[in-house]
Every structure is written in structure tokens, then in C-alpha cells.
Scaffold this motif. Sequence first.
Motif, PDB file in Angstrom:
ATOM      1  N   MET A  74       0.834  -1.195   0.000  1.00 53.01           N
ATOM      2  CA  MET A  74       0.000   0.000   0.000  1.00 53.01           C
ATOM      3  C   MET A  74       0.872   1.250   0.000  1.00 53.01           C
ATOM      4  SD  MET A  74      -3.109   0.935   2.653  1.00 53.01           S
ATOM      5  CE  MET A  74      -4.054  -0.540   2.257  1.00 53.01           C
ATOM      6  N   MET A  75       1.910   1.243   0.808  1.00 51.27           N
ATOM      7  CA  MET A  75       2.825   2.384   0.880  1.00 51.27           C
ATOM      8  C   MET A  75       3.609   2.546  -0.421  1.00 51.27           C
ATOM      9  SD  MET A  75       2.421   3.983   3.685  1.00 51.27           S
ATOM     10  CE  MET A  75       1.571   3.750   5.245  1.00 51.27           C
ATOM     11  N   LYS A  76       3.989   1.415  -1.019  1.00 46.57           N
ATOM     12  CA  LYS A  76       4.739   1.480  -2.279  1.00 46.57           C
ATOM     13  C   LYS A  76       3.892   2.115  -3.373  1.00 46.57           C
ATOM     14  CE  LYS A  76       7.228  -1.348  -5.649  1.00 46.57           C
ATOM     15  NZ  LYS A  76       7.657  -2.727  -6.041  1.00 46.57           N
ATOM     16  N   ARG A  77       2.593   1.730  -3.427  1.00 46.75           N
ATOM     17  CA  ARG A  77       1.716   2.330  -4.433  1.00 46.75           C
ATOM     18  C   ARG A  77       1.596   3.832  -4.218  1.00 46.75           C
ATOM     19  NH1 ARG A  77      -3.312   4.294  -4.762  1.00 46.75           N
ATOM     20  NH2 ARG A  77      -4.257   4.287  -6.843  1.00 46.75           N
ATOM     21  N   LYS A  78       1.431   4.241  -2.961  1.00 47.72           N
ATOM     22  CA  LYS A  78       1.352   5.673  -2.635  1.00 47.72           C
ATOM     23  C   LYS A  78       2.594   6.396  -3.139  1.00 47.72           C
ATOM     24  CE  LYS A  78       3.240   6.930   0.921  1.00 47.72           C
ATOM     25  NZ  LYS A  78       3.812   7.114   2.279  1.00 47.72           N
ATOM     26  N   ASP A  79       3.758   5.837  -2.864  1.00 44.09           N
ATOM     27  CA  ASP A  79       5.006   6.487  -3.279  1.00 44.09           C
ATOM     28  C   ASP A  79       5.132   6.532  -4.800  1.00 44.09           C
ATOM     29  OD1 ASP A  79       5.630   6.792  -0.607  1.00 44.09           O
ATOM     30  OD2 ASP A  79       6.888   4.999  -0.510  1.00 44.09           O
ATOM     31  N   THR A  80       4.645   5.492  -5.476  1.00 43.11           N
ATOM     32  CA  THR A  80       4.696   5.465  -6.942  1.00 43.11           C
ATOM     33  C   THR A  80       3.821   6.564  -7.537  1.00 43.11           C
ATOM     34  OG1 THR A  80       5.122   3.081  -6.953  1.00 43.11           O
ATOM     35  CG2 THR A  80       4.265   4.045  -8.979  1.00 43.11           C
ATOM     36  N   VAL A  81       2.644   6.753  -6.954  1.00 46.53           N
ATOM     37  CA  VAL A  81       1.754   7.827  -7.410  1.00 46.53           C
ATOM     38  C   VAL A  81       2.444   9.180  -7.264  1.00 46.53           C
ATOM     39  CG1 VAL A  81      -0.386   9.067  -6.903  1.00 46.53           C
ATOM     40  CG2 VAL A  81      -0.384   6.563  -6.963  1.00 46.53           C
ATOM     41  N   VAL A  82       3.058   9.406  -6.105  1.00 52.21           N
ATOM     42  CA  VAL A  82       3.731  10.681  -5.840  1.00 52.21           C
ATOM     43  C   VAL A  82       4.882  10.902  -6.814  1.00 52.21           C
ATOM     44  CG1 VAL A  82       5.153  11.935  -4.165  1.00 52.21           C
ATOM     45  CG2 VAL A  82       3.054  10.780  -3.415  1.00 52.21           C
ATOM     46  N   THR A  83       5.709   9.868  -7.004  1.00 54.12           N
ATOM     47  CA  THR A  83       6.866   9.991  -7.898  1.00 54.12           C
ATOM     48  C   THR A  83       6.440  10.311  -9.324  1.00 54.12           C
ATOM     49  OG1 THR A  83       8.154   8.442  -6.543  1.00 54.12           O
ATOM     50  CG2 THR A  83       8.906   8.809  -8.802  1.00 54.12           C
ATOM     51  N   GLY A  84       5.374   9.652  -9.768  1.00 55.11           N
ATOM     52  CA  GLY A  84       4.886   9.910 -11.124  1.00 55.11           C
ATOM     53  C   GLY A  84       4.467  11.355 -11.319  1.00 55.11           C
ATOM     54  N   LEU A  85       3.813  11.920 -10.313  1.00 55.99           N
ATOM     55  CA  LEU A  85       3.338  13.302 -10.429  1.00 55.99           C
ATOM     56  C   LEU A  85       4.483  14.312 -10.296  1.00 55.99           C
ATOM     57  CD1 LEU A  85      -0.007  12.987  -8.461  1.00 55.99           C
ATOM     58  CD2 LEU A  85       0.261  13.418 -10.902  1.00 55.99           C
ATOM     59  N   THR A  86       5.423  14.055  -9.399  1.00 59.79           N
ATOM     60  CA  THR A  86       6.561  14.985  -9.278  1.00 59.79           C
ATOM     61  C   THR A  86       7.396  14.974 -10.558  1.00 59.79           C
ATOM     62  OG1 THR A  86       7.932  13.287  -8.182  1.00 59.79           O
ATOM     63  CG2 THR A  86       6.695  14.776  -6.765  1.00 59.79           C
ATOM     64  N   ASN A  87       7.567  13.799 -11.139  1.00 64.12           N
ATOM     65  CA  ASN A  87       8.282  13.721 -12.417  1.00 64.12           C
ATOM     66  C   ASN A  87       7.505  14.443 -13.510  1.00 64.12           C
ATOM     67  OD1 ASN A  87      10.328  12.227 -11.258  1.00 64.12           O
ATOM     68  ND2 ASN A  87       9.532  10.250 -11.944  1.00 64.12           N
ATOM     69  N   GLY A  88       6.186  14.403 -13.411  1.00 62.26           N
ATOM     70  CA  GLY A  88       5.355  15.108 -14.389  1.00 62.26           C
ATOM     71  C   GLY A  88       5.570  16.607 -14.339  1.00 62.26           C
ATOM     72  N   ILE A  89       5.708  17.163 -13.137  1.00 64.22           N
ATOM     73  CA  ILE A  89       5.964  18.604 -13.013  1.00 64.22           C
ATOM     74  C   ILE A  89       7.336  18.954 -13.589  1.00 64.22           C
ATOM     75  CG2 ILE A  89       6.254  20.530 -11.407  1.00 64.22           C
ATOM     76  CD1 ILE A  89       4.225  19.145  -9.592  1.00 64.22           C
ATOM     77  N   ALA A  90       8.326  18.089 -13.322  1.00 64.80           N
ATOM     78  CA  ALA A  90       9.655  18.324 -13.906  1.00 64.80           C
ATOM     79  C   ALA A  90       9.560  18.353 -15.429  1.00 64.80           C
ATOM     80  CB  ALA A  90      10.624  17.236 -13.454  1.00 64.80           C
ATOM     81  N   GLY A  91       8.723  17.479 -16.002  1.00 66.81           N
ATOM     82  CA  GLY A  91       8.522  17.482 -17.451  1.00 66.81           C
ATOM     83  C   GLY A  91       7.854  18.761 -17.934  1.00 66.81           C
TER      84      GLY A  91
END
Length: 461
Positions: free
Chosen positions: A84-101
Motif C-alpha cells: 500500500m505504501m509502495k503504491r502511494k510512493d509510486t503515485v507521488v513519484t509519477g506526479l513529481t516527475n510530471g511537473i519536472a517534465g
Amino acid sequence: MPEHDLVVIGAGPGGYVAAIRAAQLGMNVACIEEANALGGTCLRIGCIPSKALLEASELYKMAQHHLSEYGVTVGDVKLDLPAMMKRKDTVVTGLTNGIAGLFRKNKITRYTGRGRIVAPGKVAVEGAQPVEITAKKIIIATGSRSAPLKGVEVDGTMIGTSTEALSFPEVPKHLVVIGAGVIGLELGCVWARLGAKVTVLEYLDRILPGMDTEIATEAQKILQKQGLEFRLGMRVTGARVKGAGCVVECDGQPPIECDRVLLAVGRLPNTDDIGLEKLNVARNQRGFITIDPHSFETSIPGIYAIGDCIPGPMLAHKAEEEGVACAEGIAGKYCHVNYDAIPGVVYTDPEIASVGKTEEQLKDSGIPYRKGLFPFIANGRAKAIGRTEGRVKILAHAETDRVLGVHIIGAHAGDLIAEAVAAIEFGASSEDIARTSHAHPTLAEAIKEAAYAVDGRTIHM
């Protein structure tokens, strides 16, 4: 020395949106962010990870207790907290990388480090690669941090803030939440669904201060049925680690022993140690930066401020609206935010959403109003999906019928409130909503019926 048209200090919802909008308007933009990941508190350790856990914990509860009601039989349901925690972190990482893009797409220069204003038009970046940059304009978007409470010894492990409560390594047997506001209730619900005993301590005699009292009272009853224990009128005088657990002390009450403590008594602006003192940038007693409401400019020409570091609701979407408005104002365009049309949402189950004035505010202001109520138990879609708790409440001016406030507790209230926000933004009346066709069967029909109720002509009740 690098030169830019605009430098934004902080890459949270206000800062990164302001940077993108300014770049769209043709400015050479830089953004300074202390954390390695972009997105600020909301994306990294706030709104997004908490919603990921709220969704996951609600699915776990559904699978455990409610799927059989829908004719779905499952085997032994088990909690995999690390997954559950891993999924949460994956969601966050995807969005932060999206802002960098998005920064790359809009040619925004990103500086990693702490931004400090050393003079009007000059900002120092303090970090692994220190540099001074110049800019014609500066926007401060440094956000906020969890507020402390005298006597509560936060150790970042056993006694922590929302940051720690998003990453507990195991489900506490007993979690004490100090503060019955949005953050405390949302994270309290997460851990209660996963099996913790949750005790919520609140200094006031009600939960969700600032929200419509009628709606907050109903929310408390529903959450109590779900297992949350509320102790209201409690003045917490101390909390400390004791052995393998914690002890919380309240004025005139026996000490409470528990496994973990979540301190959620509000937030304070991050306006210290960024150069404001040296420049004498005006701030109020709580540290919020004083601005011109028509331009977001501070007491120093050329320096602006938005988001949690200025007065107003500390909400990500409020900061985004200010970011867009401020950037457009700097570009010579119209600069305005309608603070009467900023929604607030509590992502418990059911959700609670609000926009405009509460009934208490209208009474205190002496504004004549009429009220329309409609319960979800009388809504066909709510019955079909098994989500009949809650109601819609519409407050309209008694003479003009203009919608002044809308308050919803029920399934998907956070999505439903958008119609009410648009209504207030465009100055609609309750009659306008009542005469607007709503698809059947949908939860949104409850809003139409509440609008009918303002005039005493509800159809389905």
C-alpha cells in the motif's frame, strides 16, 4: 550572474503553477525549490499521498466488510501495508516527475536549494551549488509547515505530524490524533480503516472548525459509527514518548496511553529565514506576508507572495488560482481571485465539501437567507450504489435568491461541489440550478432537489 524576468521561490501548487503561467506569457522564468522533488508539501507529503492512502484503505474496508452486500464473495482479506505504501510512493513519484517534465516543456530554469532574497531583484540559492540570480520580479510561494503545540514533544517517529502519519511502518494499536480538523480526520480515518483504535482530541466543542455546523455535526455522527472516538473540549497539555509507547496529557483528565500520536492542530507559513526580515517585508502577527489584494505585491515593489504564506484558506487550489492571477497581473493582464468561490473538501467517507458562506456566517452578518436540504437516502443513484449517508444544503439570499453557500456531505461530494462553485462564480440563483437538467440517475440530482427545496417544492421527498 544568471538573469531572469521572474524568479519563483517554492515549487508547490502555487509556485509551479505561477512559473508555468508566466512562461506561457513569454517570461524567462526560474523556480527555486529546496526539495529534490517538485510539487511542494501537497504533492510530496500532503494532499496526494493522503488521498492514495484514503482510497486504498477504503477499498480494504470494503473488501473486508461490505462487498458481500453487493453479491461479491471474497476469501480471507489481508492487509499488505508495504505494498500500500509502495503504491502511494509510486503515485507521488509519477506526479513529481510530471511537473519536472512541464518545467522542461515550458523552458523554466530549475534551481535546487533554499531561496533567500538578498535585495529587491536579487535571490541567493543556498545548497550544493550556491548561486545568486537576478530577476525583474520575485514571487514568494514558500508554503506552510505543521504548527507545534506547547507541551507536545514531536520526535518524528512516535509523536509526529502528517508527514510521519503517511508512512507508519505498521498499523498502530491505538493512535491519538490531536486536532479534529481536515488533516486529523483524514489520516485518522486511514488508520482506523486499517485496524487502529483512533481517539481524536479537540480543544473546541465541535469537529471541523469553520465548516457549516449542521454538516459537521452529521459528519461526527457518521465517523463515530465508523469507530472514531471523539473527545471534545479537551485541552492537550503535553505528549511524550514513554517506554515503547506514548502518553498524552489533557487538562483535568487522566493521561491517555497509546502507540503513536498525530499532531494536527493547523499550519504556519514558511516565511522565516528567506530574507524578509532584512528587507522589512510586512507580515502579520502569525507570520503571514501582507499583500495588496489586487496584485499580490508585498510592501516591497517587485516582490509578490501567494499561497499558504499569505492570509486565507491554506488550500492547494487556492494557491493555484493565486499563482495564475499573480503571473497574469505581472504580465499586465487582469489579476483577480474570487475568494467566495474557493471550495473546501474533506476526503473522509463520506466526503464533505463546502463553498461560500456557512449558515452561521450568514446569521452573524444579518444576511436574510432561505435554506434547501435534500438527503441522499432519497436519491436513486445513491441507493443503487449503497451510499445513502449525507445530504446537500443550499443557502440562497432570501430576496434575490442568489446562491450564497452550498454544503454537501455524501459520496463524491468533492466532485459534486464543482457545480456549486460555478454557480457562485457566475452569480446563479437557486432557481437557476433547479431549472438546469441533471442526468438521471446521478448523485448530482440531489443538488437540483436541494435547489427545489429552497423554494419548498422538492419533488422526490
